[in-house]
Design a protein around this motif. Structure first.
Motif, PDB file in Angstrom:
ATOM      1  N   GLY A 202       9.511   2.989  -4.325  1.00 50.84           N
ATOM      2  CA  GLY A 202       8.124   2.555  -4.254  1.00 50.84           C
ATOM      3  C   GLY A 202       7.915   1.190  -4.882  1.00 50.84           C
TER       4      GLY A 202
ATOM      5  N   ASN B   5      -1.734   3.111 -10.785  1.00 45.47           N
ATOM      6  CA  ASN B   5      -1.204   2.966  -9.427  1.00 45.47           C
ATOM      7  C   ASN B   5      -2.275   3.253  -8.376  1.00 45.47           C
ATOM      8  N   SER B   6      -3.242   4.095  -8.702  1.00 45.98           N
ATOM      9  CA  SER B   6      -4.364   4.337  -7.784  1.00 45.98           C
ATOM     10  C   SER B   6      -5.213   3.076  -7.630  1.00 45.98           C
TER      11      SER B   6
ATOM     12  N   VAL C  63       2.105   7.084  -6.798  1.00 47.65           N
ATOM     13  CA  VAL C  63       1.084   8.072  -7.136  1.00 47.65           C
ATOM     14  C   VAL C  63       1.485   9.468  -6.682  1.00 47.65           C
ATOM     15  N   GLY C  64       2.119   9.544  -5.503  1.00 50.16           N
ATOM     16  CA  GLY C  64       2.309  10.835  -4.855  1.00 50.16           C
ATOM     17  C   GLY C  64       3.544  11.614  -5.223  1.00 50.16           C
TER      18      GLY C  64
ATOM     19  N   SER D  96       1.347   4.052  -3.052  1.00 46.48           N
ATOM     20  CA  SER D  96       1.091   5.453  -2.705  1.00 46.48           C
ATOM     21  C   SER D  96       2.253   6.345  -3.120  1.00 46.48           C
TER      22      SER D  96
ATOM     23  N   LEU E 133       0.831  -1.200   0.000  1.00 46.08           N
ATOM     24  CA  LEU E 133       0.000   0.000   0.000  1.00 46.08           C
ATOM     25  C   LEU E 133       0.870   1.257   0.000  1.00 46.08           C
ATOM     26  N   ALA E 134       1.935   1.240   0.807  1.00 47.57           N
ATOM     27  CA  ALA E 134       2.853   2.385   0.862  1.00 47.57           C
ATOM     28  C   ALA E 134       3.583   2.568  -0.472  1.00 47.57           C
TER      29      ALA E 134
ATOM     30  N   ILE F 217      -3.555   0.884  -5.141  1.00 51.15           N
ATOM     31  CA  ILE F 217      -3.813   1.325  -3.765  1.00 51.15           C
ATOM     32  C   ILE F 217      -5.139   0.743  -3.268  1.00 51.15           C
TER      33      ILE F 217
END
Length: 505
Positions: A384, A447-448, A373-374, A370, A366-367, A451
């Protein structure tokens, strides 16, 4: 891989898996089990340890290498794509993704029938057959010239490969106890993460050598040609060395065959491997709440697993790396993920818990998703990918083992493993559409989706743990004893429905 704490042939899995058992000279069944399932053969713990060690050295290297070849032959299309496959075949728009999707559709459709054939013919015959078939399909992929050929190849590859994971998982369950199985399944499925490392290194090497004579234009064809030949050679080795049924295999002597059969007999409700295939036992697998939760969990974890397996070279190339660098930089995340996967399998084996380790691993994935995406920083994105691979690769083997642990007798277990993998195989169909050309190079939408899948995975696992705790308490309180109001034959076929069978958490 020799277990340090042998089981006490019991239907109850929970207590047997927690920490070392007291030393005892003879492993045998309880008086209740003897009354229910017949005379037990006595054997020492040392005899059992020596048997498991012998099984480990003969079976585990073979199935791990075969599954390594299986996963390389499935995902090498990602390596070929960045080396020019789409251009040389004239693929446009979403045609590449369509080809990936049809593979997983055929893969899912072939799993249950394949396991029923395996139970009929024997794993020592059927597994080498399907390995040879998908090796041959990989080999002839080197000669395709257009989208039609690409689609046909992906159809036949899916049909050939579909039975591999559930087949090997079921095969291992015919030799290993429930608490032993998680480590062995973890090791053989860890080949999926190692395939990324080996596949990346092998692809980079094959792209550097001159194109093999006789192949149409395209350096990527070397990948399929050589890897297909290697897989077919491995199938021949498997024909010669993969043991058959534990009751009859010449690989074991008479005493070892007796122990190998007896130590699993009570765990599968007193039935031998030679039980007749009964439709009621097949249907029982589809009625299992545990199987549906494991299948949904496997579906969710397969979305990110297959997405990064198929598209990691493309993700890395989108970060600005060359074709060769993209292949080479895909290696380290797989190596780290493989190491963590084996550790998690060992820890699950030692603790006797499956769901807990999924809950520990999933947040890493999950990290990782994220981060992708971020941030647009390439170094952070690469980190990532490490987190995503570390968190997601251990979860698939745990779900598959969890389903096998909570399914009995043999027919139900064979169908259960195939059913869970079939449901899970719908995940990669989603994976094929996670990373689209219109979303390049950062793939924010894709990638969302990862998540969301990782979050739902964590929730599904929590629900299954709570359900199994509730069911075990009901059995302990005698609320399932009504199932014993039947004749002896019906009781012997209860398997995981037996009131004394405790579901693994």
């Amino acid at each position: 891989m020799t277990p340090k704490k042998p089981d006490t042939n019991s239907l109850s899995s929970g207590p047997d898996e927690k920490g070392p058992l007291p030393d005892q000279e003879v492993t045998t069944t309880s008086d209740v089990e003897l009354a229910a399932f017949g005379t037990s053969v006595q054997y020492s713990q040392d005899e059992e340890r020596q048997l498991v060690k012998k099984l480990d050295w003969r079976i585990m290297p073979l199935v791990t290498i075969l599954y390594l070849a299986n996963f390389i032959d499935r995902t090498n299309v990602g390596n070929a794509k960045v080396a020019g496959l789409s251009k040389d075949l004239g693929l446009v728009g979403n045609q590449y993704n369509i080809g990936l999707s049809i593979f997983y559709i055929m893969y899912a459709l072939s799993e249950v029938p394949s396991n029923l054939i395996l139970k009929k013919l024997g794993a020592n015959r059927w597994i080498p057959c399907i390995v040879f078939l998908f090796g041959f399909v990989c080999f002839i992929t080197a000669f395709i010239k257009n989208f039609s050929g690409f689609m046909a190849i992906r159809v036949f590859l899916g049909l050939a490969e579909g039975g591999m994971m559930p087949g090997v998982a079921y095969y291992l369950s015919t030799y290993y106890k429930r608490h032993e199985l998680v480590l062995r399944v973890g090791i053989f499925v860890s080949a999926s993460s190692m395939s990324g490392a080996f596949g990346g290194l092998l692809a980079s090497g094959l792209l550097k050598i001159p194109q093999i004579k006789g192949l149409p234009h395209g350096q990527w064809r070397n990948i399929f040609f050589v890897e297909g030949l290697i897989t077919m050679a491995l199938a021949v080795v498997a024909f010669m060395f993969l043991p058959g049924h534990p009751e009859t295999t010449p690989f074991l002597d008479d005493r070892e065959r007796t122990i190998a059969t007896e130590r699993l007999r009570v765990e599968t409700a007193g039935l031998s491997h030679a039980e007749k295939t009964d439709f009621k036992l097949i249907w029982r697998a589809f009625r299992s709440v545990n199987n549906w939760f494991c299948g949904i969990g496997f579906f969710l974890c397969n979305i990110p697993t297959q997405a990064i397996s198929l598209f990691m070279p493309s993700l890395l190339k989108g970060m600005g790396y060359s074709t060769i660098q993209s292949q080479l930089r895909s290696v380290p995340p797989y190596v780290v993920a493989c190491s963590w996967s084996i550790f998690v399998a060992w820890a699950s084996y030692r603790t006797g818990r499956r769901g807990m380790w999924i809950l520990i691993s999933a947040p890493f994935a999950l990290a990782g998703a994220s981060v992708l995406v971020g941030t647009g920083n390439h170094n952070a994105d690469y980190a990532g990918i490490f987190l995503l691979a570390i968190g997601i690769f251990p979860t698939g083997p745990l779900f598959l083992t969890w389903a096998n642990n909570n399914a009995a007798p043999h027919t139900t277990r064979a169908v259960s493993s195939a059913m869970v993998v079939t449901i899970g195989s719908l995940g990669p169909i989603v994976s094929c559409w996670v990373y689209l050309p219109t979303d390049e190079p950062r793939y924010i939408k894709g990638n969302s989706i990862l998540i969301g899948a990782c979050g739902m995975l964590w929730l599904t696992t929590s629900m299954l743990i709570l359900y199994n705790i509730w069911e075990n308490k009901a059995r302990a309180a005698g609320k399932r004893d009504y199932r014993l109001d039947a004749d002896e034959e019906a009781i012997s076929k209860l398997g995981h429905l037996h009131p004394r069978f405790r579901l693994t958490l």
